[in-house]
Design a protein around this motif. Structure first.
Motif, PDB file in Angstrom:
ATOM      1  N   ASP A 195      48.321  29.855  28.818  1.00 28.61           N
ATOM      2  CA  ASP A 195      48.496  29.241  27.506  1.00 28.61           C
ATOM      3  C   ASP A 195      49.908  29.481  26.984  1.00 28.61           C
ATOM      4  O   ASP A 195      50.461  30.587  27.093  1.00 28.61           O
ATOM      5  N   ARG A 243      37.975  21.771  32.246  1.00 30.32           N
ATOM      6  CA  ARG A 243      37.323  21.870  33.553  1.00 30.32           C
ATOM      7  C   ARG A 243      36.863  20.501  34.057  1.00 30.32           C
ATOM      8  O   ARG A 243      37.148  20.113  35.177  1.00 30.32           O
ATOM      9  N   ASP A 266      37.752  25.824  26.944  1.00 31.50           N
ATOM     10  CA  ASP A 266      36.613  26.138  27.804  1.00 31.50           C
ATOM     11  C   ASP A 266      35.263  25.930  27.126  1.00 31.50           C
ATOM     12  O   ASP A 266      34.231  26.050  27.773  1.00 31.50           O
ATOM     13  N   ARG A 318      44.020  33.417  35.663  1.00 32.94           N
ATOM     14  CA  ARG A 318      42.607  33.160  35.935  1.00 32.94           C
ATOM     15  C   ARG A 318      41.846  32.807  34.663  1.00 32.94           C
ATOM     16  O   ARG A 318      42.069  33.396  33.607  1.00 32.94           O
ATOM     17  N   THR A 319      40.921  31.842  34.803  1.00 40.16           N
ATOM     18  CA  THR A 319      39.956  31.592  33.734  1.00 40.16           C
ATOM     19  C   THR A 319      38.819  32.602  33.856  1.00 40.16           C
ATOM     20  O   THR A 319      38.787  33.418  34.789  1.00 40.16           O
ATOM     21  N   SER A 320      37.858  32.526  32.947  1.00 33.52           N
ATOM     22  CA  SER A 320      36.716  33.438  32.990  1.00 33.52           C
ATOM     23  C   SER A 320      35.893  33.255  34.246  1.00 33.52           C
ATOM     24  O   SER A 320      35.135  34.135  34.646  1.00 33.52           O
ATOM     25  N   TRP A 357      44.365  25.950  27.463  1.00 29.88           N
ATOM     26  CA  TRP A 357      43.111  25.872  28.225  1.00 29.88           C
ATOM     27  C   TRP A 357      41.952  25.893  27.239  1.00 29.88           C
ATOM     28  O   TRP A 357      41.866  26.772  26.373  1.00 29.88           O
TER      29      TRP A 357
END
Length: 591
Positions: A118, A57, A34, A108-110, A32
């Motif tokens: 990952d 995203r 970001d 969950r992402t931030s 991931w």
């Protein structure tokens, strides 16, 4: 099934998305990404990224620049559509790409989005379109962390309305030839039919409103899918688009007046005819379309934001639209003004170029030659996007051009070293433009569509496998005579690709180091000035526009609303105006 190391891996589906192009299924480790810093760290710290599927995203190209050139094996996005810029470039690289995936489970992402963890194994089943399935290894980590409150969001009814607006303009008019016929039936004049007799005539209010009516659908037809592209972690494009298009409204009519005053009506048409005579030129359909559309759209933004009503400056639209219509006259000669009126075909160049392409053609039967060209094409196209702040001004397709054997040629201009932008120093001694004449086999079965934004799409989408040969050229400077373009060999392409990728890496770091305001102002410059550059240069008024007419400056009225634009207004307003066509405010008769 087994992974790349021969270990058995069992997968379960966790999401469905939009497949950009048909490819064999691919498996890899999840990463991931970001932020630009995370992209750079990933490329620098990973010994081998060829076994990695990155998840991001948004569906923008340039955010992933270092990862694309490093050779990742797959891409998944949470937002975006195949027609987005990332979709276009992933197609050129041949990297499987699945967009707008909503994962059923993961971590969950931030921001609370759900993505696979990952390092887990992931599989992209991307052999068919339009949908593809994303699966992860059974037993992958799953978070039980509660989802952060994200506000009320959209109701099912609102989501359905957006889906309808993506499929039909105003909820009524479809894409393609059917939509073109409907929109033309609504017009009051024949203004979209170019004739030799009409080039000298100024446009009336009724004719300008007919152009505007058609343009609202035409832009939606080309860009509706891109309205779902989402954000970029690198470049705030919707914000600079809003500022740049608004600035175009305050600037373009005056600049077009200077151009026409310099060369006259017939001279303006001759400027457009450069598209027939030269390769590696920005005098193309995209720049003409932008010069026509941007003032209209910018005026719609000004009215939307309450800067003035529909009467302010309306009279300026008549002569400016007249001038751009004359440019179109030179580009096409007679006939329909837009590719959407021409079955989405744009064979602009004269026959002498087709003869030159045939004489210089490099066969691609050899796998090494084909691979060298594909990598060169992809890396140069990526730099063209990045150099122009993630917009299509760095790309120009034309064609298809029929060949005697039943095949056809598509010509692509890529602009990788635009001296008008101060960051061009990072492109070093790279040429101004690279042109690729791609010859396709007679039995390819490809359906080719070239939009008014000078971008080619095909069905099926994996068009590169049908290439029979290519002719590749460089034009060192924008004013290098077209007779002096240089043909490249396969070895030349391989060598230049290294320099192209080095320039992309340097430019990515440069942009990542800019603050938010610098990025927005730079992007607005690319839009407002970039739309007009080729016509100002061809008319010989570039220096005058710089010195006396603020070619690279933001108009005070646009600058005054910068804070409003970046406060969240742009990210809501631009997609809505795209989808609804409400930017097309009619010109009042008294204007």
């Amino acid at each position: 099934m087994t992974d790349a190391t021969g270990v058995d891996v069992a997968y379960e589906p966790v999401g469905i998305g939009l497949n950009v192009h048909e490819t064999p299924a691919v498996e890899g480790r999840v990463k991931w990404l970001d932020s630009p810093d995370e992209v750079l760290d990933f490329v620098e710290e990973e010994d081998d990224v060829t076994d990695v599927v990155v998840i991001v995203r948004g569906g923008t190209t340039t955010f992933l620049t270092p990862a694309l050139t490093a050779g990742i094996c797959g891409i998944v996005t949470l937002q975006g559509a195949p027609e987005s810029h990332l979709g276009i470039v992933s197609r050129e690289y041949g990297i499987p790409c699945v967009m707008s995936v909503a994962f059923d489970k993961g971590v969950r992402t931030s921001r609370g989005e759900v993505v696979p963890a990952d390092g887990t194994r992931i599989r992209l089943d991307s052999t068919t379109r339009p949908k593809a399935t994303v699966s992860v290894e059974i037993g992958a980590p799953v978070s039980d962390e509660p989802v952060a409150e994200a506000g009320p969001g959209m109701t099912p009814e609102q989501l359905a309305q957006i889906q309808l607006l993506l499929e039909k303009f105003g909820g009524e008019v479809p894409h393609g030839a059917e939509g073109d016929a409907i929109m033309r039936s609504r017009l009051n004049t024949k203004v979209l039919e170019l004739t030799d007799e009409s080039v000298g005539q100024p446009l009336t209010v009724t004719e300008v409103n007919d152009i505007l009516t058609y343009l609202t659908w035409n832009e939606w037809d080309a860009l509706a899918a891109r309205a779902t592209e989402g954000e970029s972690g690198l470049i705030p494009r919707q914000e600079y688009e809003a500022l740049g298009i608004l600035n175009s409204w305050f600037r373009h009519p005056g600049w077009l007046s200077v151009i026409e005053a310099k060369v006259g009506a017939e001279g303006v048409a001759d400027l457009g005819a450069v598209a027939q005579r030269e390769i590696g030129t920005k005098v193309n359909l995209l720049h003409a379309w932008a010069a026509l559309t941007a003032p209209f759209f910018g005026r719609g933004i000004a009215v939307e934001m309450g800067l003035h009503d529909e009467h302010r400056g309306a009279a300026d639209l008549l002569p400016s639209a007249t001038t751009v219509r004359r440019i179109y006259q030179g580009i096409w000669g007679e006939g329909g003004m837009f590719t959407s009126m021409r079955d989405y075909h744009a064979p602009l160049l004269n026959d002498q170029w087709l003869d030159r392409f045939a004489a210089d053609r490099i066969p691609l039967a050899d796998a090494d030659a084909r691979s060298a060209f594909q990598k060169f094409n992809a890396s140069a196209e990526l730099l063209g996007f990045l150099h122009h702040f993630d917009n299509r001004l760095g790309l120009g397709d034309s064609g298809p051009y029929p060949l005697p054997d039943g095949g056809f040629v598509v010509v692509r201009d890529l602009f990788v070293n635009e001296p008008a932008f101060e960051w061009s120093e990072l492109s070093g001694d790279l040429p101004y433009s690279i042109t690729m004449a791609m010859a396709f086999k007679p039995d390819s079965g490809l359906e080719v569509k070239v939009t008014d934004l000078s971008t080619m799409f095909t069905e099926p989408t994996n068009y590169l496998q049908h290439l029979a040969g290519v002719s590749v050229y460089t034009r060192q400077h924008w004013d290098t005579p077209a007779t002096e373009v240089q043909a490249l060999s396969v070895a030349d392409m391989a060598e230049m690709r290294q320099r192209v990728e080095s320039a992309s890496a340097a430019l990515y770091r440069h942009i990542a180091g800019m603050d938010h305001r610098e990025k927005v102002l730079a992007g607005a410059k690319v839009y407002t000035a970039g739309f007009m550059l080729p016509f100002a240069r061809a008319a010989g008024v570039y220096d005058e526009l710089v010195a006396e007419h603020g070619l690279f400056e933001v108009h005070p009225e646009a600058a005054a609303v910068y804070d409003r634009i970046v406060s969240g207004v742009a990210t809501e307003m631009i997609p809505r105006l795209f989808l609804t066509g409400s930017w097309g405010v009619p010109v009042p008769e008294q204007g």
